[in-house]
Design a protein around this motif. Structure first.
Motif, short mmCIF file in Angstrom:
data_model
loop_
_atom_site.label_atom_id
_atom_site.label_comp_id
_atom_site.label_asym_id
_atom_site.label_seq_id
_atom_site.Cartn_x
_atom_site.Cartn_y
_atom_site.Cartn_z
N ILE A 3 0.89 -1.08 -0.04
CA ILE A 3 0.28 -0.01 0.00
C ILE A 3 0.69 1.26 0.00
N MET A 17 -10.69 1.83 5.06
CA MET A 17 -10.23 0.66 4.19
C MET A 17 -11.04 -0.48 4.87
N VAL A 20 -11.39 -4.60 3.37
CA VAL A 20 -10.39 -4.52 2.32
C VAL A 20 -9.19 -5.72 3.03
N CYS A 46 -10.25 -6.26 8.27
CA CYS A 46 -9.22 -6.10 7.31
C CYS A 46 -8.47 -7.39 7.02
#
Length: 168
Positions: A3, A17, A20, A46
């Motif tokens: 990322i 996020m 994700v 996540c």
């Protein structure tokens, strides 16, 4: 798995996020630490399982909301969390943190702006010492459900006079 592209967004204030799959990301905290304007960080669900316990220099001085809920860390609470003194909202629900919360500057006592603390399903909250550190704080919402808190420890919550919501 990477990322790093986030580090070019230096003016970013809000990052969500949630949901994700970041399970394969290895440099997540280092990249997020390059975002000094970040005010809200949502990383709920996540698939995170590793969290760095120590960060030598934390650059999240503007962060007021941190949501790490529904990740299975199964580790100790990272000390750097208690260095984010600007936090108003901290959600660690179902993170499975365990062990002792550090004392001194690395404790809840350092989070003087905290108004919302949700830590359901974390064993580190079943200590009278941890609950005493919250005493006298400005907490408005506290969720300590499924933390193994004994009714004997609940008396330590009586000084949380700003509480509007309490989940046991």
């Amino acid at each position: 798995m990477n990322i790093q592209w986030l580090s070019s967004l230096g003016m970013l204030h809000h990052l969500d996020m949630s949901g994700v799959d970041l399970s394969k990301v290895t440099d997540g905290l280092q990249v997020i630490n390059t975002l000094p304007s970040l005010v809200q960080l949502h990383l709920s669900s996540c698939e995170l399982s590793n969290i760095h316990p120590y960060v030598p220099s934390l650059n999240l001085t503007s962060l007021s909301l941190l949501d790490l809920s529904f990740n299975n860390f199964h580790s100790f609470v990272p000390e750097w969390l208690f260095s984010i003194t600007s936090l108003v909202s901290l959600d660690l629900t179902w993170c499975h943190f365990h062990g002792r919360v550090p004392s001194g500057i690395h404790s809840f006592r350092n989070l003087t702006s905290l108004e919302l603390l949700h830590v359901a399903k974390n064993d580190f909250m079943n200590s009278t010492l941890v609950l005493k550190e919250l005493s006298g704080s400005n907490l408005e919402s506290l969720d300590i459900s499924s933390c193994g808190v004994s009714s004997l420890h609940l008396d330590t919550l009586r000084n949380l006079t700003s509480l509007i919501s309490l989940e046991l």
